[in-house]
Structure formats: C-alpha cells, structure tokens
Write a protein that holds these residues in place. Structure first.
Motif, PDB file in Angstrom:
ATOM      1  N   ASP A 180       0.568  -1.320  -0.160  1.00  0.00           N
ATOM      2  CA  ASP A 180      -0.054  -0.131  -0.009  1.00  0.00           C
ATOM      3  C   ASP A 180       0.956   1.219   0.017  1.00  0.00           C
ATOM      4  O   ASP A 180       0.209   2.252   0.078  1.00  0.00           O
ATOM      5  CB  ASP A 180      -1.025  -0.043   1.205  1.00  0.00           C
ATOM      6  CG  ASP A 180      -2.162  -0.864   1.147  1.00  0.00           C
ATOM      7  OD1 ASP A 180      -2.364  -1.404   0.069  1.00  0.00           O
ATOM      8  OD2 ASP A 180      -2.577  -1.311   2.124  1.00  0.00           O
ATOM      9  N   ASP A 232       8.130   5.089   3.355  1.00  0.00           N
ATOM     10  CA  ASP A 232       6.976   5.498   3.483  1.00  0.00           C
ATOM     11  C   ASP A 232       6.159   4.484   4.124  1.00  0.00           C
ATOM     12  O   ASP A 232       5.474   4.795   5.363  1.00  0.00           O
ATOM     13  CB  ASP A 232       6.123   5.734   2.143  1.00  0.00           C
ATOM     14  CG  ASP A 232       6.186   7.028   1.564  1.00  0.00           C
ATOM     15  OD1 ASP A 232       6.806   7.717   1.935  1.00  0.00           O
ATOM     16  OD2 ASP A 232       5.920   6.971   0.303  1.00  0.00           O
ATOM     17  N   LEU A 243       4.623   3.673  -1.468  1.00  0.00           N
ATOM     18  CA  LEU A 243       5.075   3.830  -2.501  1.00  0.00           C
ATOM     19  C   LEU A 243       6.760   3.271  -2.457  1.00  0.00           C
ATOM     20  O   LEU A 243       7.248   3.114  -3.396  1.00  0.00           O
ATOM     21  CB  LEU A 243       5.061   5.290  -3.155  1.00  0.00           C
ATOM     22  CG  LEU A 243       3.821   5.794  -3.589  1.00  0.00           C
ATOM     23  CD1 LEU A 243       3.957   7.241  -4.140  1.00  0.00           C
ATOM     24  CD2 LEU A 243       3.503   4.989  -5.057  1.00  0.00           C
ATOM     25  N   SER A 244       6.975   3.365  -1.366  1.00  0.00           N
ATOM     26  CA  SER A 244       8.678   3.165  -1.296  1.00  0.00           C
ATOM     27  C   SER A 244       8.522   2.613   0.438  1.00  0.00           C
ATOM     28  O   SER A 244       7.544   2.532   1.156  1.00  0.00           O
ATOM     29  CB  SER A 244       9.409   4.347  -1.160  1.00  0.00           C
ATOM     30  OG  SER A 244       8.965   5.364  -0.060  1.00  0.00           O
TER      31      SER A 244
END
Ligand code: GRF
Length: 203
Positions: A62, A68, A64-65
């Motif tokens: 869920d 995150d 992006l990286s």
C-alpha cells in the motif's frame, strides 16, 4: 509499565511465548500492547485474536516506497507509545532509517548460532550441512541482516537420529525460553553495550 510491540509475518509461536511469559510474570514490568503484521493471512493473527492482543495489518504494497511504509510504522509506534520492538519471524529487512529511530530498542531472534547460517531457512541449512551443534541467538537489530550485537546464545545438539522436524522442535523450544529471558534483561536495563559486545549486569 513498558510497552512492547511484536512484528511478525508467520506462525507466531514466539509471539505467543512472549505474551504468555508476560502473563506468567516471566517478563516483568511490561505488556505486549500491539502486534504488527505484514501478511494478511499470517497465522500469528489468529493467535493474537485468541490472546486478545490488538493487531494491525500494514500491507507494504500500500506504500510507494519502503521509506513511506516505515514512516507509517513509526507513526503507529509513536501513537501507541511503544518502548521496545520485538521481531519474531518478521520477514522484512528494516532500513537504517527505521533502526535509527529505535536505536538499541529492537530485538531479533535467529534459529542458529550467528554468525553461522544468517538469513532464511537457517535450521534446514544447518541440518543439511551436517552440523553437530547449532542453536539460537537473540540480538539487537542494527542496519545489517542478522548482524547486531548478541545478547544471548544457546547451543542445541543435533543427535544422529534427529529428523529436520526433531531439530526444529528442539530449536523452537529453546527460542520460546530464551527470547523472554533476553526481553526481560533489556527491560530491566541489565544490558550494557560496548561496541559489538553486550555485557549483562549482575550476570
Ligand atoms: C523462528 O524460528 C525465529 O527464530 C525466526 O523465525 C521463526 C519464527 O517462528 N526468526 P514463529 O513465527 O515465531 O513460530
């Protein structure tokens, strides 16, 4: 009262052993207040429900990286006022960023005598290698895999007639005793770090 958060991805037998150790006062002055899971169908979630320990499933997909994902985890840990993080079969590598934010407050357990058999499937690899002695290691987490300063280690003998399943059983039995012991030492402030060495006060 210190607040423990366990991170897990799989069966959760260590998670359960830690919760039971708290309840039977083998771990003193602390509570397991949260389970963090990264896999939706991990069996540890069923254990948490039975043991009535709050859990959160945080899906790494869920985000992006990794940064995150970890930022989110840190936010949850802060909200829950977590004092220590206990990795128990958590199949992800935490970045230096995350580790820095919980410096010397993250523990991991490994089913071999580190630095031997780092990484996954350690019991099986040790068994197939033909070792006569393997064991269990509890260590602080640093930014390399299965690498941080060693808190406790205990050998486990491989007997001639042992199947892989026998060895797994022996190792897990030691894990379920050794992990609560190490957590207790950390909570009681009995661990003194000097470089890679961990000294146990009064031990
Ligand atoms: C344990 O053998 C632990 O040493 C390793 O992963 C396994 C987790 O087992 N890091 P469980 O999920 O606690 O039963």
């Amino acid at each position: 009262m210190k607040r423990i958060c366990v991170f897990a991805s799989g069966s959760g037998s260590n998670f359960q052993a830690i919760v039971e150790a708290v309840r039977s006062k083998k771990i003193k002055g602390a509570r397991v207040v949260l389970l963090v899971v990264d896999r939706k169908d991990a069996y540890v979630r069923v254990r948490a429900e039975r043991l009535e320990i709050p859990q959160v499933f945080v899906n790494p997909l869920d985000f992006l990286s990794r940064r995150d994902y970890e930022k989110h985890l840190l936010k949850v840990l802060r909200q829950e006022k977590i004092d220590i993080v206990v990795l128990a079969g958590y199949m992800r590598i935490l970045s230096p960023y995350f580790v820095r934010n919980f410096k010397n407050k993250i523990l991991n357990i490994h089913p071999a005598l580190l630095p031997a058999f780092k990484g996954t499937h350690a019991i099986e690899r040790a068994y197939k290698y033909g070792v006569k002695v393997t064991g269990v290691t509890v260590h602080f987490v640093d930014d390399k895999v299965d690498h941080g300063p060693i808190i406790l280690q205990e050998p486990v003998k491989v007997d001639d007639g042992d199947t892989l399943e026998d060895l797994e059983r022996k190792i897990h039995k030691v894990e379920h005793r050794l992990y609560p012991q190490a957590i207790n030492l950390l909570l009681k402030n009995k661990l003194k770090l000097r470089g890679r060495k961990v000294f146990i006060r009064g031990g």
